[in-house]
Structures are given as structure tokens and as C-alpha cells.
Design a protein around this motif. Sequence first.
Motif, PDB file in Angstrom:
ATOM      1  N   GLY A 392      23.314  33.746  95.234  1.00  0.00           N
ATOM      2  CA  GLY A 392      23.652  32.427  95.521  1.00  0.00           C
ATOM      3  C   GLY A 392      23.925  31.724  94.453  1.00  0.00           C
ATOM      4  O   GLY A 392      25.024  30.756  94.482  1.00  0.00           O
ATOM      5  N   GLU A 393      23.576  32.058  93.225  1.00  0.00           N
ATOM      6  CA  GLU A 393      24.120  31.625  92.059  1.00  0.00           C
ATOM      7  C   GLU A 393      25.238  31.738  91.751  1.00  0.00           C
ATOM      8  O   GLU A 393      26.242  31.020  91.123  1.00  0.00           O
ATOM      9  CB  GLU A 393      22.906  31.892  91.001  1.00  0.00           C
ATOM     10  CG  GLU A 393      21.717  30.975  90.800  1.00  0.00           C
ATOM     11  CD  GLU A 393      22.036  29.465  90.811  1.00  0.00           C
ATOM     12  OE1 GLU A 393      22.841  29.091  90.016  1.00  0.00           O
ATOM     13  OE2 GLU A 393      21.416  28.684  91.543  1.00  0.00           O
ATOM     14  N   GLN A 394      25.608  33.344  92.036  1.00  0.00           N
ATOM     15  CA  GLN A 394      27.228  33.699  91.523  1.00  0.00           C
ATOM     16  C   GLN A 394      27.923  33.155  92.608  1.00  0.00           C
ATOM     17  O   GLN A 394      29.242  32.895  92.250  1.00  0.00           O
ATOM     18  CB  GLN A 394      27.051  35.298  91.646  1.00  0.00           C
ATOM     19  CG  GLN A 394      26.516  36.155  90.503  1.00  0.00           C
ATOM     20  CD  GLN A 394      26.442  37.377  90.676  1.00  0.00           C
ATOM     21  OE1 GLN A 394      26.100  37.741  91.869  1.00  0.00           O
ATOM     22  NE2 GLN A 394      26.301  38.185  89.526  1.00  0.00           N
ATOM     23  N   LEU A 395      27.572  33.007  93.783  1.00  0.00           N
ATOM     24  CA  LEU A 395      28.511  32.431  94.795  1.00  0.00           C
ATOM     25  C   LEU A 395      28.633  30.773  94.309  1.00  0.00           C
ATOM     26  O   LEU A 395      29.957  30.299  94.529  1.00  0.00           O
ATOM     27  CB  LEU A 395      27.938  32.379  96.231  1.00  0.00           C
ATOM     28  CG  LEU A 395      28.640  31.649  97.423  1.00  0.00           C
ATOM     29  CD1 LEU A 395      30.074  32.314  97.211  1.00  0.00           C
ATOM     30  CD2 LEU A 395      28.034  32.048  98.750  1.00  0.00           C
ATOM     31  N   ARG A 396      27.573  30.104  93.835  1.00  0.00           N
ATOM     32  CA  ARG A 396      27.964  28.802  93.540  1.00  0.00           C
ATOM     33  C   ARG A 396      29.112  28.812  92.129  1.00  0.00           C
ATOM     34  O   ARG A 396      29.630  27.889  92.199  1.00  0.00           O
ATOM     35  CB  ARG A 396      26.565  28.291  93.013  1.00  0.00           C
ATOM     36  CG  ARG A 396      26.925  26.767  92.406  1.00  0.00           C
ATOM     37  CD  ARG A 396      25.472  26.013  91.953  1.00  0.00           C
ATOM     38  NE  ARG A 396      24.290  26.161  92.923  1.00  0.00           N
ATOM     39  CZ  ARG A 396      24.307  25.171  93.754  1.00  0.00           C
ATOM     40  NH1 ARG A 396      25.043  23.898  93.755  1.00  0.00           N
ATOM     41  NH2 ARG A 396      23.381  25.036  94.647  1.00  0.00           N
ATOM     42  N   ALA A 397      28.704  29.719  91.211  1.00  0.00           N
ATOM     43  CA  ALA A 397      29.674  29.834  90.277  1.00  0.00           C
ATOM     44  C   ALA A 397      31.078  29.906  90.436  1.00  0.00           C
ATOM     45  O   ALA A 397      32.111  29.280  90.122  1.00  0.00           O
ATOM     46  CB  ALA A 397      29.208  30.723  89.207  1.00  0.00           C
TER      47      ALA A 397
END
Length: 507
Positions: A392-397
Motif C-alpha cells: 500500500g505504501e508503494q502504491l501511494r508513492a
Amino acid sequence: MRHLLPGCLLLLSLTACQSTPEKKDVEITLLSTSDYHSHAVPFYSESQHDQAGVARVIAYFKEARKRPNTLIVSGGDTMNLGTPTWSDEYHCVEWAWLNGLVDVMAVGNHDFDYGPDEFLRCVGTADYPIISSNLMGSDGTPLLQPEGKPYIIREVQGMRIGFFALGGPDFPTLIRADLMPAGATWKDPIAEARTTVQTLREVEKVNAVVFLGHQHTHDDKAMAKAVPGIDVIFGSHSHIKSELVLLPDTGTWFISPYQYGAYLAQVRLLFHEGGLLQVTGELVKLDETRPQEPEVKAQVDELQRQLVAKRPERFAVLGQAQVELSDANLNQGESVLGNWATGVLRQAASAHVFFSTSSSFRAGIPPGDITVETFYTAIPYKNAVVTADVTGEQLRAWVELSVSKRGSDAFSQQTGIRYRVVNGKPTDIQVFQDPARPEAGYAALVPGATYKLSTTNFQAYVAGGYKELFATFANPVNTGLDAHTLLIQALQAAPITATLDGRTGGG
């Protein structure tokens, strides 16, 4: 703004400096086109038929030439391998049609689409110089020096205008080595811009410096900040439609005439006693109300007739569109065209989300019959579908990177994800709960969860910023799925439609 006269720094009109003798003022008009991409025949653009066409461009140029102190330039990308079919059949036939009209042309990446021999043949058909300061020959010196220098100077009523061009930092990736002249390379554009502008200012003593292209808008803006001394940038490569603006924290004006000859950029430089006093300008729309040059129109009509007879498969009907698949807002938010295409590709990839840079889309699709040519005009570039697993954090980035590129064609069209934008940042990000069941709706992004992201091979492996981020993702897979094939199958299966749904929030 540079070169303003003392005491006239806040000048809004010439009446503020009544002591200025009018005879010492010189106004020069610059007219620019860019990213023509072989669109010789009038086409559908911005929800209107019968737009542009090379006969309209040339008619406007000829009228402009009747006015004093006018210079005409081109930002390059005159051809386009694969689409429109006109390009594959006729290559650079229009270059000679511009003889006596254009003063200088920049080299675009697509001008090498048919290889080095054809590029050099095309150069030989033009009586105007073709330039790019950072295109180096095998001996390490600029390859194109049409007047003995990698830039061009034109003098009008004693005012010397220096024109230069560059290939953007993506050129080494975009242009295959076998398409380039033997031993040719691209040097760092910022370094060459700095050297060229310094030479124009300090050695050539020009009164104004003008950049023709050919690089993305974000690279233009970075150059304007890094290289003082550029008065005007004619935007290209990103296909951006932008009226004349002063770039923040610079003394450089920027204007970009969209694509395919649909608009021309018209800029006026007002000089007083050698100093650049004022820059004004606007975009000129070449719509159906503009005349076409009769002889050129006759040539285009005949060549197009021959083309349709020779390549009828390119003008066959693939399917129908129930509504206009508009490309409006491509670089700022969601578009109808982007929503349809990314939806088809996400489903094929069985992924939570699908992203594509808006550069993959170049025109809208009108309602009604969709021919092969219409389809490839809208979505011209070949792409494969790739996937990867992301947190999820990578998708946010990834979403944050896309939002940071709003206003350029590096912004993403997307599906399977929605968000709002507050103060330039995405917030309230939601993702499809079940890729196989879109009707299940969205759920809030979970930082530690795993999602399947899908995108084009261009965005994953070529596009700046994205490729570096994609390299950190787990389990990258080239699915072997061809985007064009998938989209054509979808429109052949049933009449297509799409709508806007607010997936890309404003702010």
C-alpha cells in the motif's frame, strides 16, 4: 523579464515612457508549430471535426509572411512511424512544402523514425536550417551546423534573434541507436543549453534568445531555472496546450501550441533601443473557419485518395463508440478515453489497478464508426502490459508521483483506484477490493497490504521517475499482453462507452 529599460520596470503600455521615440521601437512576431506528426489531413480534435490540416497551416504561414518582421519556426516531430498511415507512405513530403516559409526547425525524436538515411534525405529537401545543439557526431562536435554553428541567428531591423534547440534527456532512450547517424550521440541538454545561451549572449550579442524544443514541459521549466538568459520557450514534445505564461522564478516566457497543427503559437517581441521591452502572444486555433491553401489542399486530397486506395485496411471500420471518448483533461485528471482504455487493460491483467501515462493517448474518438486509422490516431503507441506486486505504501508513492506530474503528459490515466487532491497531494486513496469483482467497490488503501499493480511497459521501464520506482516492486511480470490488441478486441466485441466518475479528485 530581462532587458527592461530603467524606469520602465513596471511598464504596461508604451504611454508610460513618453520620451521613447516610436521609431526606435521594433516589434518582431514569432510563429511556431510543433509535433505535427504527419497529420496532413484535417482531423477530429477537441470535439470538433475538420480541424487543422497542413493546408491550413501553410495558408496561415503565407498570410503571416505578408506582414513585416515575422519569423516562423517549427519544434520538430514532423513524422510518426505507424500512424497516421500518411507518415509511413509519404514520410517528410511536407518539409519541401514549407520552403520559403519556415526560418528554422528543431529536430524531434520522431524525425528519426525511418532511419538515418531517410532523415538525411529529408534534411536535403528543406531550404531552412534544422538544428539541435546537443546532437553530436562521431567526432564529438555538433552534427547539425547548417550555417556553421549549432544555432541560428536571424536579424530583423537590426535586432538579432538567436534560436536554439535540444533533444530532451529522454532522447537516448526513445531513439534506437540504429535509427541515428553512425556514431551520433546525445549530450546532456542542460549543459549544452548553458553553453549555447552563453555563446549567443556574450559572443553573438543577440537581442533575444528563443528555444524551439524538443523536450518535455517539465524539462523546459527546469532548463529555464538552470539557464538564465532564455527569453522565450516554444513548448513541444509533451503536446501541451498552453497560452503564453511567465515561468515562475525565471525571466522566461513559455507557450506551447498543443499538437498536429491544431494551434499555432504566436509571440510578439517588442524591443526599445536594443532591449527586450515586452513579450505578448497567444495561441491561434486552426479550426474549420480558417482557409486552406488551395494548391496544398489539392495535393493533400490527391495523395490521401491514393493512400486510401492503396491501404484500404487502415480505413476499415473496427467498431462503434456510443459516446465521444474525449481526451479532454488528459494531463490534469481523468478523461473519458483514459477511463475506457485503462479499464479494459486492468481487467485483462487481473490487477487491482492500471496506470498509463497520458502520453499514451493523443486524440479523442468521436461517436459513431471507429476506423483503424481513428483508433491508432487516438492511441498510437505500442505498449505491453506489465504487472508487479506492491505494498500500500508503494502504491501511494506511485500515485503521489503521478499527481506531482499533473499538467504534463507524464501524469497517469488510471482505473481501480480513486483519490482526492488536497494542496497538490493525493489523499483518501481507495482501491478496488476485488480485482475480479469491480462491483464490490472500493476500500481504503491499507499501507501494509499487497496489491497487484499493472501498467504499460513504457511507464514501468522508460518513463522518468516511474521506472526507478517500478524497479523496487516485487514480482515484475511482462504479461505478453499487447495493449492495442486488447483494446481493439474490446471495441470489436460491442459498441464502447465510458463516463467520468470523479476518480481523480481536484484541488
